[in-house]
Enzyme design. Structure first.
Site, PDB file in Angstrom:
ATOM      1  CB  ILE A  21       8.219  86.752  35.258  1.00  0.00           C
ATOM      2  CG1 ILE A  21       8.217  87.415  36.642  1.00  0.00           C
ATOM      3  CG2 ILE A  21       7.695  85.318  35.355  1.00  0.00           C
ATOM      4  CD1 ILE A  21       9.058  86.725  37.673  1.00  0.00           C
ATOM      5  CG  ASP A  73      13.188  92.257  36.673  1.00  0.00           C
ATOM      6  OD1 ASP A  73      12.287  91.515  37.109  1.00  0.00           O
ATOM      7  OD2 ASP A  73      12.953  93.266  35.993  1.00  0.00           O
ATOM      8  CD  GLU A 141      13.603  92.733  32.243  1.00  0.00           C
ATOM      9  OE1 GLU A 141      12.716  93.497  32.672  1.00  0.00           O
ATOM     10  OE2 GLU A 141      14.157  91.880  32.964  1.00  0.00           O
ATOM     11  CG  ASP A 148       9.640 104.766  28.985  1.00  0.00           C
ATOM     12  OD1 ASP A 148       8.508 105.242  28.800  1.00  0.00           O
ATOM     13  OD2 ASP A 148       9.879 103.816  29.754  1.00  0.00           O
ATOM     14  CD  GLU A 150      13.394 108.382  31.066  1.00  0.00           C
ATOM     15  OE1 GLU A 150      12.658 107.917  30.172  1.00  0.00           O
ATOM     16  OE2 GLU A 150      12.961 108.990  32.056  1.00  0.00           O
ATOM     17  CE  LYS A 190      -7.166  99.591  16.875  1.00  0.00           C
ATOM     18  NZ  LYS A 190      -7.064  99.355  15.420  1.00  0.00           N
ATOM     19  N   GLY A 354      15.928  96.378  57.058  1.00  0.00           N
ATOM     20  CA  GLY A 354      15.423  97.713  56.740  1.00  0.00           C
ATOM     21  C   GLY A 354      16.423  98.759  57.186  1.00  0.00           C
ATOM     22  CB  CYS A 381      19.772  92.500  57.680  1.00  0.00           C
ATOM     23  SG  CYS A 381      20.916  93.829  57.246  1.00  0.00           S
ATOM     24  CG  HIS A 516      20.082  90.305  53.379  1.00  0.00           C
ATOM     25  ND1 HIS A 516      18.824  90.805  53.614  1.00  0.00           N
ATOM     26  CD2 HIS A 516      20.951  91.287  53.763  1.00  0.00           C
ATOM     27  CE1 HIS A 516      18.915  92.031  54.104  1.00  0.00           C
ATOM     28  NE2 HIS A 516      20.195  92.343  54.218  1.00  0.00           N
ATOM     29  CD  GLU A 518      16.777  88.064  52.352  1.00  0.00           C
ATOM     30  OE1 GLU A 518      16.718  89.300  52.469  1.00  0.00           O
ATOM     31  OE2 GLU A 518      17.227  87.318  53.248  1.00  0.00           O
TER      32      GLU A 518
END
Length: 543
Positions: A21, A73, A141, A148, A150, A190, A354, A381, A516, A518
């Site tokens: 975001i 994202d 990003e 991490d 990875e 901290k 789904g 869907c 879809h 959306e």
């Protein structure tokens, strides 16, 4: 060729702070200042893409026009930037290693020993550069949290790339948490100091720190963070919990976030035009009207699984100056509940997509209730496929009607596995029940031809065709089309013989689509299917 400038966004302390975001908000401000901007998400997990990951594990899989299955994202990026992205805008550790290993097998490294440095890091840098081609600014990003294991090759790549392009062509923004300790009644810095220290050990010094917090940071606290973390005082930006994510660009703008960015990247004076955005956000936060719809799904315990759909509903609400309240209905639990009791207070029923049999009968139950009680209905869907199953069972009286996804031996498979189709590149794809799951669905944007004078044509403002995005493996069986249409369930959208949309001709609003909608909805350009459904729910409520 003009040098692309890079903004690298990293996160510290913990995940899910909202790096996506924050990155999208900065991109929106830069774009509205007249710059050509794009965003890239680099994910350190080893999956090649999130396509086969459980929604409970990773949230929604977002699909781009070119059929890439990407991190959710990317949906935020598209919705904020109001631009379509591609597979170049998202890659993972798995994708990077796959590419490097394939090059090694082809002999492209001329017999050299393949190592993380330079080969893996070099591949990451090449992918970042490719995503930034032709852009004034690329925001990158880095997924996960600093520290991490990875993520180390990605952090090394952005460290090296900044040195390569020069100090006025790249900057580092670090997003961190400033927690509020209720017992002490104060915010604590901290964790931020430790996170920045960890980043510095890797060789990266942040130019700006964005502080996620429940409460506003006072000037003294910001100055303390600036001094302890070695950034300028105007480079400590707060990101307080907001009523809507679409407020974040405006909140950043109020803190003059663009001035230090312009100074570090040697950009002209940046003055974004956010008037239209501001007016839409006001309608998101304080709309004039309200309507309630039922959202029927199997992943309702993790709302992130339906992120694009819930955001598209917010977009429609803003366009119609209406707050859309969602009543979440677990389709599995619905199987043992009374439909009339569950849906008594809603003005629309949405059945989402789904995979798998769990919860299917509950969705069919919801569709039957919407059809018989003339409540506005939208199926997406799997929602469209189950609308066909419900109609076949209860209107055509084919009691064993089903999808071959759930019953391979059923006598009336109104939904079946399509074994051949043309992909978005015009190439024939062949599928069987034993085909590997990863990247093998019908993915990306396909043209849908619309039936004249249909409900679908009405919501698309009488367009003859549209392009919408898909993510599915099973299709409506055309064998049953004549019977469906004879009994009032009309095919109103088609794509080269494949059924894309169906609707009831004796219902105020009963529309089900295979695609879809959306995935293409934006705050400033709402998808017509979602908007049409919410408008129908408002009319139902009023009448």
């Amino acid at each position: 060729m003009k040098q692309t400038k890079y903004i690298f966004v990293t996160g510290g302390v913990l995940s899910s702070l909202g790096k996506g975001i924050a990155a999208a908000s900065i991109a929106t401000l830069l774009k509205n200042s007249g710059l050509k901007v794009s965003i890239l998400k680099a994910d350190p997990y080893i999956n090649v893409d999130p396509g086969t990951m459980s929604p409970f594990e990773h949230g929604e899989v977002f699909v781009t026009d070119d059929g890439a299955e990407t991190d959710l994202d990317l949906g935020h990026y598209e919705r904020f930037l109001d631009e379509s992205l591609s597979q170049d805008n998202n890659f993972t550790t798995g994708r990077v290693y796959q590419s490097v290993i394939e090059k090694e097998r082809r002999g492209e490294y001329l017999g050299k020993t393949i190592q993380v440095i330079p080969h893996i890091v070099g591949e990451i840098k090449d992918r970042i550069k490719k995503a930034g081609e032709g852009k004034d600014i690329l925001i990158v990003e880095i997924g996960g949290t600093v520290g991490d294991i990875e993520g180390l090759p990605f952090l090394e790549a952005i460290r090296a790339l900044r040195l390569e392009v020069g100090k006025n062509n790249a900057m580092n923004i670090h997003l961190t948490l400033v927690p509020f300790i209720k017992a002490a009644g104060e915010l604590k810095t901290k964790p931020t100091q430790h996170s920045v220290g960890e980043l510095r050990r890797i060789g990266i010094s942040p130019d700006m720190i964005i502080c996620r917090s429940e409460k506003a940071l006072d000037r003294d606290l910001k100055d303390k963070i600036a001094i302890s973390c070695g950034v300028e005082k105007n480079c400590v930006i707060e990101s307080v919990d907001a009523a809507s994510i679409y407020q974040i660009p405006l909140n950043f703008l109020k803190q003059d976030i663009l001035s230090p960015i312009a100074e570090i990247l040697d950009l002209k004076n940046l003055k974004p035009n956010m008037e239209n955005w501001d007016s839409l956000v006001k309608r998101v936060i304080a709309p004039s009207n309200e309507v309630k719809i039922a959202f029927v799904g199997k992943y309702v315990d993790l709302k992130e699984s339906y992120k694009s759909l819930t955001e598209a509903i917010i977009h429609a609400g803003a366009a119609l100056d209406t707050k859309v309240e969602l009543k979440w209905v677990d389709s599995e639990k619905l199987e043992n509940m009374e439909s009339a009791e569950v849906f008594k207070d809603v003005s629309g029923i949405l059945v989402a997509g789904g995979f798998g049999y769990r919860g299917v009968e509950g969705k069919i139950k919801a569709i039957q209730y919407a059809r018989e009680n003339k409540i506005p209905f939208l199926g997406i869907c799997l929602g469209m496929q189950l609308a066909l199953v419900e109609f076949a069972r209860n209107v055509l009286k084919l009691k064993d009607a089903n999808s071959s996804e759930f019953d391979e031996k059923c006598q009336n498979p109104v939904v079946y596995l399509i074994d051949e189709f043309m992909d978005t590149n015009g190439e024939k794809q062949i599928r069987t029940a034993k085909t590997p799951l990863g990247g093998t669905m019908r993915l990306g944007a396909y043209k849908c031809d619309i039936k004249e004078k249909s409900l679908l044509a009405k919501v698309y403002n009488e367009a003859k065709s549209v392009k919408e995005r898909h993510r599915h493996r099973y299709e409506a069986n055309p064998k049953y089309r004549v019977d469906f249409e004879k009994h009032g369930l009309i095919v109103s959208g088609e794509s080269k013989g494949l059924i894309e949309a169906v609707e009831l001709n004796c219902h105020p609003f009963f529309l089900a689509v295979q695609f879809h909608p959306e995935f293409t909805s934006r705050l400033e350009h709402v998808n017509p299917v979602i908007c049409g459904f919410i408008k129908a729910a408002i009319n139902y409520e009023d009448n």
